[in-house]
Every structure is written in C-alpha cells, then in structure tokens.
Write a protein that holds these residues in place. Structure first.
Motif, PDB file in Angstrom:
ATOM      1  N   HIS A  20       0.478  11.728   9.099  1.00 17.53           N
ATOM      2  CA  HIS A  20       1.218  10.587   9.653  1.00 17.53           C
ATOM      3  C   HIS A  20       2.056   9.918   8.560  1.00 17.53           C
ATOM      4  O   HIS A  20       3.232   9.600   8.783  1.00 17.53           O
ATOM      5  CB  HIS A  20       0.246   9.583  10.276  1.00 17.53           C
ATOM      6  CG  HIS A  20       0.889   8.361  10.817  1.00 17.53           C
ATOM      7  ND1 HIS A  20       1.696   8.368  11.944  1.00 17.53           N
ATOM      8  CD2 HIS A  20       0.866   7.067  10.384  1.00 17.53           C
ATOM      9  CE1 HIS A  20       2.139   7.134  12.180  1.00 17.53           C
ATOM     10  NE2 HIS A  20       1.643   6.333  11.249  1.00 17.53           N
ATOM     11  N   CYS A  21       1.457   9.708   7.387  1.00 17.35           N
ATOM     12  CA  CYS A  21       2.197   9.101   6.273  1.00 17.35           C
ATOM     13  C   CYS A  21       3.370   9.981   5.865  1.00 17.35           C
ATOM     14  O   CYS A  21       4.470   9.473   5.616  1.00 17.35           O
ATOM     15  CB  CYS A  21       1.268   8.874   5.083  1.00 17.35           C
ATOM     16  SG  CYS A  21       0.108   7.513   5.304  1.00 17.35           S
ATOM     17  N   GLN A  22       3.154  11.288   5.817  1.00 17.71           N
ATOM     18  CA  GLN A  22       4.235  12.195   5.451  1.00 17.71           C
ATOM     19  C   GLN A  22       5.369  12.131   6.470  1.00 17.71           C
ATOM     20  O   GLN A  22       6.545  12.125   6.106  1.00 17.71           O
ATOM     21  CB  GLN A  22       3.713  13.632   5.337  1.00 17.71           C
ATOM     22  CG  GLN A  22       4.746  14.604   4.818  1.00 17.71           C
ATOM     23  CD  GLN A  22       5.210  14.256   3.415  1.00 17.71           C
ATOM     24  OE1 GLN A  22       4.399  14.124   2.506  1.00 17.71           O
ATOM     25  NE2 GLN A  22       6.502  14.081   3.228  1.00 17.71           N
ATOM     26  N   LYS A  73       6.160   9.547   8.339  1.00 12.50           N
ATOM     27  CA  LYS A  73       6.851   8.273   8.136  1.00 12.50           C
ATOM     28  C   LYS A  73       7.774   8.343   6.918  1.00 12.50           C
ATOM     29  O   LYS A  73       8.897   7.829   6.951  1.00 12.50           O
ATOM     30  CB  LYS A  73       5.850   7.127   7.967  1.00 12.50           C
ATOM     31  CG  LYS A  73       5.072   6.783   9.218  1.00 12.50           C
ATOM     32  CD  LYS A  73       5.961   6.093  10.203  1.00 12.50           C
ATOM     33  CE  LYS A  73       5.175   5.500  11.342  1.00 12.50           C
ATOM     34  NZ  LYS A  73       6.036   4.837  12.313  1.00 12.50           N
ATOM     35  N   ALA A 115      -1.723   3.063   7.604  1.00  9.10           N
ATOM     36  CA  ALA A 115      -2.281   4.407   7.483  1.00  9.10           C
ATOM     37  C   ALA A 115      -2.662   4.702   6.038  1.00  9.10           C
ATOM     38  O   ALA A 115      -3.724   5.274   5.765  1.00  9.10           O
ATOM     39  CB  ALA A 115      -1.282   5.444   8.003  1.00  9.10           C
ATOM     40  N   LEU A 116      -1.817   4.299   5.105  1.00  9.37           N
ATOM     41  CA  LEU A 116      -2.101   4.524   3.694  1.00  9.37           C
ATOM     42  C   LEU A 116      -3.349   3.766   3.257  1.00  9.37           C
ATOM     43  O   LEU A 116      -4.185   4.292   2.521  1.00  9.37           O
ATOM     44  CB  LEU A 116      -0.899   4.125   2.846  1.00  9.37           C
ATOM     45  CG  LEU A 116      -1.009   4.414   1.345  1.00  9.37           C
ATOM     46  CD1 LEU A 116      -1.211   5.906   1.091  1.00  9.37           C
ATOM     47  CD2 LEU A 116       0.234   3.910   0.629  1.00  9.37           C
ATOM     48  N   LYS A 170      -2.849  11.467   6.472  1.00  6.26           N
ATOM     49  CA  LYS A 170      -1.912  12.015   5.495  1.00  6.26           C
ATOM     50  C   LYS A 170      -0.683  12.584   6.194  1.00  6.26           C
ATOM     51  O   LYS A 170       0.461  12.362   5.781  1.00  6.26           O
ATOM     52  CB  LYS A 170      -2.606  13.082   4.647  1.00  6.26           C
ATOM     53  CG  LYS A 170      -1.766  13.612   3.505  1.00  6.26           C
ATOM     54  CD  LYS A 170      -1.287  14.989   3.845  1.00  6.26           C
ATOM     55  CE  LYS A 170      -0.453  15.569   2.708  1.00  6.26           C
ATOM     56  NZ  LYS A 170       0.483  16.566   3.203  1.00  6.26           N
ATOM     57  N   PHE A 183       3.134   2.820   8.204  1.00  7.98           N
ATOM     58  CA  PHE A 183       2.870   3.594   6.994  1.00  7.98           C
ATOM     59  C   PHE A 183       1.829   2.889   6.130  1.00  7.98           C
ATOM     60  O   PHE A 183       0.872   3.501   5.647  1.00  7.98           O
ATOM     61  CB  PHE A 183       4.170   3.802   6.200  1.00  7.98           C
ATOM     62  CG  PHE A 183       3.950   4.451   4.867  1.00  7.98           C
ATOM     63  CD1 PHE A 183       3.811   5.826   4.774  1.00  7.98           C
ATOM     64  CD2 PHE A 183       3.862   3.690   3.712  1.00  7.98           C
ATOM     65  CE1 PHE A 183       3.586   6.437   3.549  1.00  7.98           C
ATOM     66  CE2 PHE A 183       3.639   4.285   2.484  1.00  7.98           C
ATOM     67  CZ  PHE A 183       3.507   5.666   2.402  1.00  7.98           C
ATOM     68  N   GLU A 184       2.006   1.586   5.940  1.00  2.10           N
ATOM     69  CA  GLU A 184       1.116   0.826   5.077  1.00  2.10           C
ATOM     70  C   GLU A 184      -0.320   0.799   5.617  1.00  2.10           C
ATOM     71  O   GLU A 184      -1.280   0.918   4.846  1.00  2.10           O
ATOM     72  CB  GLU A 184       1.638  -0.608   4.900  1.00  2.10           C
ATOM     73  CG  GLU A 184       2.939  -0.691   4.121  1.00  2.10           C
ATOM     74  CD  GLU A 184       4.195  -0.350   4.929  1.00  2.10           C
ATOM     75  OE1 GLU A 184       5.265  -0.230   4.301  1.00  2.10           O
ATOM     76  OE2 GLU A 184       4.114  -0.203   6.161  1.00  2.10           O
TER      77      GLU A 184
END
Length: 82
Positions: A51-53, A55, A17-18, A49, A14-15
């Motif tokens: 992918h983050c969602q 996670k 990707a963010l 985005k 997550f980190e």
C-alpha cells in the motif's frame, strides 16, 4: 488477508500505513508474541508495504506531471529519477 482487511488498508493514508508498518517491524524485531502472531503480523506488514509503495508511486506520477513546463507554458512530464 481478507477482503475486509485489504479494504481497511486501502483506506489508510501513507502516513497511517507507515506508522502501522513501523509498529509491526518493531514487534517482529522484539520477538514477542507467538509464531502465529508473527506470521499474521508479517502478512499484514506485506500488505501495508504494498500500500505504501502504491501511494509513493502515485505521488511520483503526480510530480512527473507537474515537474517542468514546456515551451507554451503548459506543464509537461519529465521522467522522475529515483
């Protein structure tokens, strides 16, 4: 995006990707680069985005599973208020 790009994004934390998403937003906001670069960056940003969602949704489900114990001492889920 290609399957290789999707697989590469899927392997990110997550980190990570963010961080990449924030860099893309900064680049797009600055207006630097060509139109094609901006379109490609936007497409990658959309995948990051998503992918983050995903996670965040996975983390929310984990929290729901451990949030509150029920009467017999076992943990039970309580809906997560977002």
């Amino acid at each position: 995006m290609s399957e290789n790009t999707s697989a590469e994004i899927g392997a990110l934390s997550f980190e990570q990707a963010l961080e990449q998403l924030e860099a893309i937003v900064g680049k797009l906001e600055s207006g630097s680069g060509t139109l094609d670069d901006a379109i490609n960056a936007y497409a990658r940003g959309a995948e990051l985005k998503a992918h983050c969602q995903k996670k965040l949704d996975e983390a929310r489900m984990k929290v729901e599973k451990i949030r509150r114990p029920d009467g017999d001492g076992a943990l039970s889920a309580e809906p997560f208020d977002s």
